[in-house]
Design an enzyme around this catalytic site. Structure first.
Site, PDB file in Angstrom:
ATOM      1  N   ASP A 304       0.828  -1.200   0.000  1.00 26.08           N
ATOM      2  CA  ASP A 304       0.000   0.000   0.000  1.00 26.08           C
ATOM      3  C   ASP A 304       0.866   1.255   0.000  1.00 26.08           C
ATOM      4  O   ASP A 304       1.946   1.290   0.592  1.00 26.08           O
ATOM      5  CB  ASP A 304      -0.891  -0.002   1.254  1.00 26.08           C
ATOM      6  CG  ASP A 304      -1.833   1.178   1.290  1.00 26.08           C
ATOM      7  OD1 ASP A 304      -2.780   1.192   0.494  1.00 26.08           O
ATOM      8  OD2 ASP A 304      -1.609   2.096   2.116  1.00 26.08           O
ATOM      9  N   GLU A 358       0.548  -0.649  -5.165  1.00 24.08           N
ATOM     10  CA  GLU A 358      -0.441   0.416  -5.335  1.00 24.08           C
ATOM     11  C   GLU A 358       0.358   1.684  -5.599  1.00 24.08           C
ATOM     12  O   GLU A 358       0.846   2.334  -4.675  1.00 24.08           O
ATOM     13  CB  GLU A 358      -1.308   0.577  -4.082  1.00 24.08           C
ATOM     14  CG  GLU A 358      -2.455   1.549  -4.303  1.00 24.08           C
ATOM     15  CD  GLU A 358      -2.723   2.462  -3.125  1.00 24.08           C
ATOM     16  OE1 GLU A 358      -3.737   3.172  -3.168  1.00 24.08           O
ATOM     17  OE2 GLU A 358      -1.925   2.502  -2.175  1.00 24.08           O
TER      18      GLU A 358
END
Length: 625
Positions: A304, A358
């Site tokens: 992330d 991401e």
């Protein structure tokens, strides 16, 4: 699998200090030994460290420094599995800090903040065949991910404790995994299950990088979840957050009274940024990634917030606060170096594991080989495709001809990286509306638009990711504090949407042309990318066997054409093998029945063509018989 190094060797501590101890969870944390529980923590430049816990009435037991390593350790004979503990840290300037164990395997249920002694040995895995296949198989495989927040997929209807409405990992597994299998998804991606203090962070502000959150039960129950998924042919991807960590007093922040794990405040999220240049932090984070992939048998990690790691000034608006590296640019060289090491370490120590970024910027070669300057990820989320596609879908039908390039632009860069096409939780929160509500028109047109969006995603090159509930089309945004609205399946339109999603997912899995060659033009051929006036996309997908090629037509407006010619490469009979407008899916039923005979009428650069009826706000797929 070995979880504990019985001897706390100076050699391993030296490797930890050097940033090369990739299994440091075997030495650090709380480990049950024949003589008691050994507690080990890295906490340099302090006067003293004690272990306090339920085994000594929180009075404290002194820990011994391990040479000049900054590591402290103690063996407590009275300590037992399941008991709570913290470290009491005495700094040189008189502060007394109470900290949870950075390497704890388990934690007290929130709002408690203590660590809990946990033994991970003893779980009997039954996924050996799955694990061996993942390591052995190098050929392309379908990837269609169901993204899940474990606490909100379903909740207890009348929980005895209103503060604990969640199913355990085991209870969730017994319901969720058969559902995902029957719906035809290939993977489950769990939003972070690492321990975190605040429900509303969705797990993205972590305090326990080695502890599955106790909200949903014990570590071995999470092992059961992943084991059962593998036994049902489903991979499990875990979200992992090395970009930052929360400021809660019991966590990593100012662990020894000064910046230790962190190097700065995170300007965007009110958290701390990890110090990627510190070698001990590298050992900590690299070990965390290895831990989830080996101890818990996870199949992959979605990292992330990669963009916030790569750029020194991510989220900084004030020019006077901006920082620059030694070359005068904004790239965080320590972070990019760490990311390359991360991917190299995972690919070496955990063959077959999938690493996903991401990453939303134009940073080049995110999925490129590290030896050639790439970051080394296996996949990158295609945020550009997501933004363009959802912007197009939000446009009312009369305005769509002017937005046509939003649908076609992704193919201009599609093979520069290995992409996953995300329709994630971030797109159905904070006033963005549910995917269904983004669609213009009346009730019927909204569902038709959602079905078409899904068909476009499935037939576009790249892996797929959809957030839970997309499969049945909720009207409201996602809310993490309550269960999904499963009662909507009592209504025909939502039930037919679920039936459609399952049919589409299974069609994708059973159609190699849609995933065998996702990363080159050999698997994709435009027939017509420029039909903006009619809002139609027309392309062909091809796998290893040319006979399995699929021709895809997508019509993004309600207007239909009764005789639309599609160029085909060979004479013979073709058939409609999928159509989002079929009546069982909630469509109007504009089928192309029977064989479609190719005629010697040129179209789309081909000498032969077939005539079809186009569906309203829908798509169809043809295949040669």
């Amino acid at each position: 699998m070995q979880i504990t190094d019985n001897e706390l060797s100076m050699e391993k501590l030296f490797l930890f200090n050097q940033g090369t101890y990739y299994h440091s969870y075997r030495s650090f944390g709380a480990h049950l030994l024949p003589e008691g529980v050994r507690f080990t923590v890295w906490c340099p430049r302090v006067e003293a460290v004690e272990v306090v816990g339920s085994f000594n009435d929180w009075q404290g037991a002194p820990m011994e420094p391990q040479g000049e390593t900054g590591v402290w350790s103690a063996v407590i004979p009275e300590a037992k599995e399941g008991q709570l503990y913290k470290y009491r840290i005495h700094t040189w300037d008189g502060e007394v800090l109470y900290k949870a164990d950075p390497f704890a395997f388990h934690a007290e249920v929130r709002p408690g903040t203590a660590s809990r002694i946990a033994v991970l040995d003893g779980y009997r895995w039954n996924d050996g065949h799955w694990r061996a296949a993942q390591k052995r198989t190098k050929s392309p495989r379908p990837m269609n991910i169901y993204e899940v927040h474990a606490g909100a997929w379903k909740q207890r209807e009348n929980p005895e404790d209103p503060e604990a409405p969640f199913f355990s990992y085991r209870e969730l597994a017994d319901q969720l995994i058969p559902y995902v299998r029957d719906m035809g998804y290939t993977h489950i991606e769990l939003m972070p299950v690492m321990e975190h203090p605040f429900d509303g962070s969705w797990g993205y502000q972590v305090t326990g990088f080695f502890a599955p959150t106790s909200r949903y039960g014990s570590p071995k129950e999470l092992m059961y979840f992943i084991d059962l998924a593998h036994q049902n042919g489903i991979g499990v991807i875990l979200d992992w957050v090395p970009a930052h960590f929360c400021r809660d007093e019991h966590g990593l922040g100012r662990f020894n009274g000064e910046m230790l794990y962190e190097c700065a405040d995170h300007p965007e999220w009110g958290t701390y940024k990890f110090d990627y240049a510190r070698t001990e932090v590298q050992s900590f984070l690299l070990s965390s990634a290895v831990y989830w992939l080996t101890v818990y048998h996870a199949d992959g990690i979605r990292v992330d917030g990669v963009s916030s790691m790569l750029y020194m000034n991510f989220g900084v608006e004030d020019p006077s606060r901006k920082q620059y590296n030694e070359y005068g640019t904004e790239e965080d060289l320590a972070a990019s170096s760490f990311i390359r090491r991360l991917n190299d370490v995972i690919h070496e120590y955990v063959p077959g594991a999938v690493m996903i970024a991401e990453e939303s910027t134009a940073w080049p070669y995110v999925t490129g080989d590290t030896a050639s300057g790439g970051l080394g990820f296996d996949y990158k989320w295609d945020m550009g495709w997501m933004n363009d596609t959802l912007s197009y879908c939000k446009a009312d039908f009369p305005y769509r001809p002017g937005c046509h390039n939003m649908l076609t632009f992704s193919m201009a860069y599609n093979f520069a990286e290995h992409f996953i096409l995300p329709l994630s939780h971030d797109e159905v929160v904070h006033g963005k509306c549910s995917l269904l509500r983004r669609m213009p028109g009346d009730y019927w047109r909204q569902f038709a638009g959602l079905r078409l969006l899904q068909l476009y995603q499935i037939t576009h090159p790249g892996g797929k990711l959809s957030f839970m509930s997309t499969e049945y089309g909720p009207f409201i945004e996602w809310r993490e504090y309550e269960s999904l609205e499963w009662f909507l399946l009592d209504y025909p339109s939502h039930k037919m949407q679920q039936v459609y999603t399952a049919a589409l997912n299974h069609f994708y899995k059973n159609s190699p042309a849609l995933w065998q060659d996702d990363h080159s033009w050999d698997g994709y051929h435009w027939l017509d990318a420029d039909d903006a006036a009619q809002c139609i996309l027309l392309f062909r997908r091809t796998g290893k066997k040319k006979s399995e090629a699929l021709t895809v037509l997508l019509n993004f407006v309600p207007e239909v054409i009764d005789e639309f010619r599609i160029g085909v490469p060979k004479p013979g009979e073709y058939e409609e093998v999928f159509n989002s407008d079929w009546e069982p899916f909630g469509g109007s039923g504009r089928r192309n029945e029977g064989p479609l005979i190719a005629e010697p009428i040129p179209a789309h650069g081909e000498e032969w063509s077939v005539a079809v009826k186009t569906p309203p706000i829908g798509g169809l797929i043809l295949q040669k018989k």
